[in-house]
Motif scaffolding. Sequence first.
Motif, short mmCIF file in Angstrom:
data_model
loop_
_atom_site.label_atom_id
_atom_site.label_comp_id
_atom_site.label_asym_id
_atom_site.label_seq_id
_atom_site.Cartn_x
_atom_site.Cartn_y
_atom_site.Cartn_z
N ASP A 70 0.81 -1.22 0.00
CA ASP A 70 0.00 0.00 0.00
C ASP A 70 0.84 1.27 0.00
OD1 ASP A 70 -2.55 -1.14 -0.10
OD2 ASP A 70 -2.58 -1.50 2.06
N TRP A 71 2.13 1.16 0.33
CA TRP A 71 2.97 2.35 0.33
C TRP A 71 3.03 3.01 -1.05
CZ3 TRP A 71 7.95 0.58 3.42
CH2 TRP A 71 7.59 0.39 4.77
N VAL A 72 2.93 2.22 -2.09
CA VAL A 72 2.99 2.78 -3.44
C VAL A 72 1.89 3.81 -3.64
CG1 VAL A 72 2.81 2.24 -5.90
CG2 VAL A 72 4.07 0.72 -4.37
N ARG A 73 0.72 3.57 -3.06
CA ARG A 73 -0.40 4.50 -3.19
C ARG A 73 -0.14 5.80 -2.44
NH1 ARG A 73 -5.04 0.97 -0.92
NH2 ARG A 73 -6.30 2.85 -1.34
N LEU A 74 0.84 5.78 -1.55
CA LEU A 74 1.27 7.00 -0.85
C LEU A 74 2.51 7.60 -1.51
CD1 LEU A 74 0.78 5.92 2.87
CD2 LEU A 74 -0.40 7.80 1.71
N GLY A 75 2.91 7.05 -2.65
CA GLY A 75 4.06 7.58 -3.37
C GLY A 75 5.39 7.14 -2.81
N VAL A 76 5.42 6.07 -2.03
CA VAL A 76 6.65 5.64 -1.37
C VAL A 76 7.25 4.44 -2.09
CG1 VAL A 76 7.64 4.67 0.75
CG2 VAL A 76 5.92 6.48 0.88
N THR A 77 8.51 4.52 -2.38
CA THR A 77 9.29 3.39 -2.88
C THR A 77 10.58 3.30 -2.08
OG1 THR A 77 10.39 4.75 -4.56
CG2 THR A 77 8.36 3.61 -5.23
N ALA A 81 -0.77 1.77 6.33
CA ALA A 81 -1.02 2.61 5.15
C ALA A 81 -2.42 2.37 4.60
CB ALA A 81 0.04 2.32 4.09
N GLY A 82 -2.83 1.11 4.54
CA GLY A 82 -4.15 0.80 4.02
C GLY A 82 -5.25 1.44 4.83
N GLU A 83 -5.12 1.42 6.15
CA GLU A 83 -6.13 2.04 7.02
C GLU A 83 -6.19 3.55 6.82
OE1 GLU A 83 -5.78 -1.23 10.68
OE2 GLU A 83 -4.63 0.65 10.73
N LEU A 84 -5.02 4.18 6.73
CA LEU A 84 -4.99 5.62 6.53
C LEU A 84 -5.55 6.02 5.17
CD1 LEU A 84 -1.49 6.50 8.03
CD2 LEU A 84 -3.74 6.84 9.08
N LEU A 85 -5.23 5.25 4.16
CA LEU A 85 -5.74 5.55 2.82
C LEU A 85 -7.26 5.42 2.78
CD1 LEU A 85 -2.97 3.74 0.78
CD2 LEU A 85 -3.54 6.17 0.58
N GLU A 86 -7.78 4.42 3.46
CA GLU A 86 -9.23 4.23 3.46
C GLU A 86 -9.94 5.38 4.19
OE1 GLU A 86 -12.58 0.93 4.87
OE2 GLU A 86 -10.43 0.46 5.01
N ARG A 87 -9.33 5.84 5.29
CA ARG A 87 -9.96 6.89 6.09
C ARG A 87 -9.74 8.29 5.53
NH1 ARG A 87 -7.21 5.22 11.20
NH2 ARG A 87 -6.55 7.40 11.18
N LEU A 88 -8.55 8.54 4.99
CA LEU A 88 -8.15 9.91 4.68
C LEU A 88 -7.81 10.16 3.21
CD1 LEU A 88 -5.73 10.43 7.71
CD2 LEU A 88 -8.10 11.23 7.52
N GLY A 89 -7.42 9.11 2.47
CA GLY A 89 -6.90 9.34 1.13
C GLY A 89 -5.43 9.70 1.20
N PRO A 90 -4.75 9.70 0.07
CA PRO A 90 -3.28 9.87 0.10
C PRO A 90 -2.82 11.25 0.54
CG PRO A 90 -4.10 9.77 -2.16
CD PRO A 90 -5.24 9.39 -1.28
N ASP A 91 -3.48 12.32 0.09
CA ASP A 91 -2.97 13.66 0.41
C ASP A 91 -3.12 13.99 1.89
OD1 ASP A 91 -2.20 14.25 -2.22
OD2 ASP A 91 -4.22 14.88 -2.76
N ALA A 92 -4.30 13.79 2.43
CA ALA A 92 -4.51 14.08 3.85
C ALA A 92 -3.66 13.16 4.72
CB ALA A 92 -5.99 13.94 4.20
N ALA A 93 -3.50 11.90 4.30
CA ALA A 93 -2.67 10.98 5.08
C ALA A 93 -1.22 11.46 5.11
CB ALA A 93 -2.75 9.58 4.49
#
Length: 394
Positions: free
Chosen positions: A163-170, A193-205
């Motif tokens: 799920d880090w990829v969805r946050l732009g992390v490599t 990361a998955g929990e944060l993405l579900e709750r907040l989306g990538p930018d807010a997370a």
Amino acid sequence: MTPADLSRTVLHAVRRAVDEDALRAPVPARVRVERTRPGGSGDYACAVALQLAGPAALPALEVARILRERVAAEPGVGRVEITGPGFLSFTLDAPAAGDRAVLAAVREQGLAYGHGDALRDEIHQFHHAREVRSAVTAQTVRRLLTAQGARVRTTCAEPPDPDWVRLGVTVDAHGTPPVPLTGIRPVPAGATAGELLERLGPDAARWGLLRAAGHDRAALGPELLVQGEANPLFRVRYAHARARALTRGAAALGFTAEAAPYGESPAAPAAHGTCHAEPAAQAAKAANAANAANTEPAATTAHAAAARPLLDLIADHPGVLLAGARHRAPDRVARQLEAVAHAFFDFHDSCPPLPAGDEKPSAAHRARLAIAEAAGTVLAGGLSLLGIRAPEHL
């Protein structure tokens, strides 16, 4: 002249003094200049003479005198004073000229304004745990350092979370490094990361993970999604979107930005381009002073006063980015963007960049638009370094 320019100017003066054998000391890698504190002299100050006094085997005051004569001759420097035990205080040339130079730099460099090569000789290798805040922080520190010319490699202790990829992390590699590396260890997020993405989306997370200093717990609640002034992320992105809307509005009215110097722009009638949010007493005082000096009316004075905090923040932006990179502190960049957004709205509300009603676009409007556009560029560039989108419409 920006603070970064002044720092390079002082460093050049040190090199000249050493080359001319007026000073026998190692040339530092950099010279730090800071805004003069309240009650101090000049616009900026630095302690380089105190730093070099020991190696040069000279009193700090003597080192300061050697450097003063070399810095004072440089373009953009109005006056150099020696204060206290050997501090150098710098008064720059007319603010209008410096402001134009800053706005021109933002316009020319765009989102890369504040990037540089100050750390071009540095190589960093970071290692972090398989934890989302550590991963996002390490990746953002990498962005900040790369923007200053450094070479950076990041590794993770275990295989990265998909799920880090969805946050732009490599990451460059994972596993136990053969030698100890610099660790990135902020207080854990307490969520995946998955929990944060579900709750907040990538930018807010990402904002929530980066806004707090690494030693503080990250605020990752639903307040990050609030569309209102109480949410710093919304305010920063809204300031950027508003700046872009001003450019579109000006184009519809047939004018563009022009970085005219505040205090030198053509005088405008009170009904055209007046800054209307200044307190009446202050406006009257400014008008009397302007009339006594046979200069332009209070609107221009108010215009300059309203613009000053925002212009100073824009000028300081390169130094904030460099400090954020050096200290591995993305939170410094986030706080800078909050300050720029706040100053932008103060300026925008007191001196609107677009004419209202029957007003015609004036030189004052063009100058205000130039500052607003520069603020929008700074906000977009800073958000980009944090890995957060800067939409043009909200």
